[in-house]
Design an enzyme around this catalytic site. Sequence first.
Site, PDB file in Angstrom:
ATOM      1  N   ARG A  56       0.831  -1.207   0.000  1.00 44.60           N
ATOM      2  CA  ARG A  56       0.000   0.000   0.000  1.00 44.60           C
ATOM      3  C   ARG A  56       0.868   1.260   0.000  1.00 44.60           C
ATOM      4  O   ARG A  56       0.553   2.246  -0.670  1.00 44.60           O
ATOM      5  CB  ARG A  56      -0.933   0.010   1.215  1.00 44.60           C
ATOM      6  CG  ARG A  56      -1.996  -1.080   1.179  1.00 44.60           C
ATOM      7  CD  ARG A  56      -3.111  -0.793   2.147  1.00 44.60           C
ATOM      8  NE  ARG A  56      -3.913   0.342   1.695  1.00 44.60           N
ATOM      9  CZ  ARG A  56      -4.780   0.999   2.469  1.00 44.60           C
ATOM     10  NH1 ARG A  56      -4.932   0.654   3.742  1.00 44.60           N
ATOM     11  NH2 ARG A  56      -5.485   2.002   1.997  1.00 44.60           N
ATOM     12  N   ASN A  87      -8.796   8.731   5.434  1.00 44.91           N
ATOM     13  CA  ASN A  87      -7.752   8.145   4.598  1.00 44.91           C
ATOM     14  C   ASN A  87      -6.409   8.111   5.315  1.00 44.91           C
ATOM     15  O   ASN A  87      -6.079   9.022   6.071  1.00 44.91           O
ATOM     16  CB  ASN A  87      -7.623   8.930   3.289  1.00 44.91           C
ATOM     17  CG  ASN A  87      -8.921   8.948   2.502  1.00 44.91           C
ATOM     18  OD1 ASN A  87      -9.731   8.031   2.621  1.00 44.91           O
ATOM     19  ND2 ASN A  87      -9.125   9.982   1.707  1.00 44.91           N
ATOM     20  N   VAL A  88      -5.641   7.088   5.035  1.00 40.85           N
ATOM     21  CA  VAL A  88      -4.331   6.955   5.677  1.00 40.85           C
ATOM     22  C   VAL A  88      -3.200   7.459   4.780  1.00 40.85           C
ATOM     23  O   VAL A  88      -2.034   7.427   5.169  1.00 40.85           O
ATOM     24  CB  VAL A  88      -4.062   5.489   6.100  1.00 40.85           C
ATOM     25  CG1 VAL A  88      -5.062   5.048   7.153  1.00 40.85           C
ATOM     26  CG2 VAL A  88      -4.085   4.545   4.905  1.00 40.85           C
ATOM     27  N   HIS A 104      -7.753   7.465  11.047  1.00 43.32           N
ATOM     28  CA  HIS A 104      -7.390   6.044  10.984  1.00 43.32           C
ATOM     29  C   HIS A 104      -5.888   5.804  10.861  1.00 43.32           C
ATOM     30  O   HIS A 104      -5.472   4.719  10.470  1.00 43.32           O
ATOM     31  CB  HIS A 104      -8.130   5.379   9.826  1.00 43.32           C
ATOM     32  CG  HIS A 104      -9.616   5.374  10.005  1.00 43.32           C
ATOM     33  ND1 HIS A 104     -10.502   5.230   8.971  1.00 43.32           N
ATOM     34  CD2 HIS A 104     -10.368   5.512  11.132  1.00 43.32           C
ATOM     35  CE1 HIS A 104     -11.741   5.274   9.430  1.00 43.32           C
ATOM     36  NE2 HIS A 104     -11.681   5.443  10.744  1.00 43.32           N
TER      37      HIS A 104
END
Length: 234
Positions: A56, A87-88, A104
């Site tokens: 990711r 969103n990360v 998050h």
Amino acid sequence: MKNLVVFSGAGMSAESGISTFRDKGGLWEKHRIEDVATPEAWNKNRALVNEFYNQRRKQLLEASPNAGHLQISAWQNNFELHVITQNVDDLHERAGSQRVLHLHGELRKVRSTLNPDLIYSLNGWELKIGDKCEKGSQLRPHIVWFGEMVPAMEDAKKIISQAEIIVVVGTSLSVYPAAGLIDFRSGSSKVYLIDPGDFDLHYVRGLTHIKKKASEGLKELDELLIKDAAETGA
């Protein structure tokens, strides 16, 4: 300047090529959430979970902020802007937004498995099994996994409560935590939802629903905000 808060979700970054949970052929389709995004998964198979987040990160480093991210950042010139995101990724920051709260976690950071307050920025995309914090504990992704508490939630509630304008983009007001956060807004705040879907949102007072994808909808909203400012002299 008016206080404007943007609440963004996965649809915000989808236009930059970041996989969402539901993308066909995306990273998430190849794994069950239970196998890669829970504390139990980490304890059971650290190598698998770690490699999932490595991939990711690798994908994120190849992505760029889209027009929607840039539009949000530009609002800093005319508003007191805060971004709260599910969103990360770091696309809001890379677009120039200065005050971003990640509910998050952050993909490009790692933290100690011993002390969650020991957080480090990760150079590049790869975290290795054996990489340890200063206390000697294995580092893990700085991600809020399913089943874990959301430490930033109280800060998010405070930010929402002070907003005069709230923009929800890339997620709907029928999905938590967005649905819960909106309850903490002041009665006079305006709410704009940017999402192409149809939702029953009659309970959200003062809502304007722009049924378009993120970038296109944000551009339309920018025009509405300019028009509103001109009419009110704000």
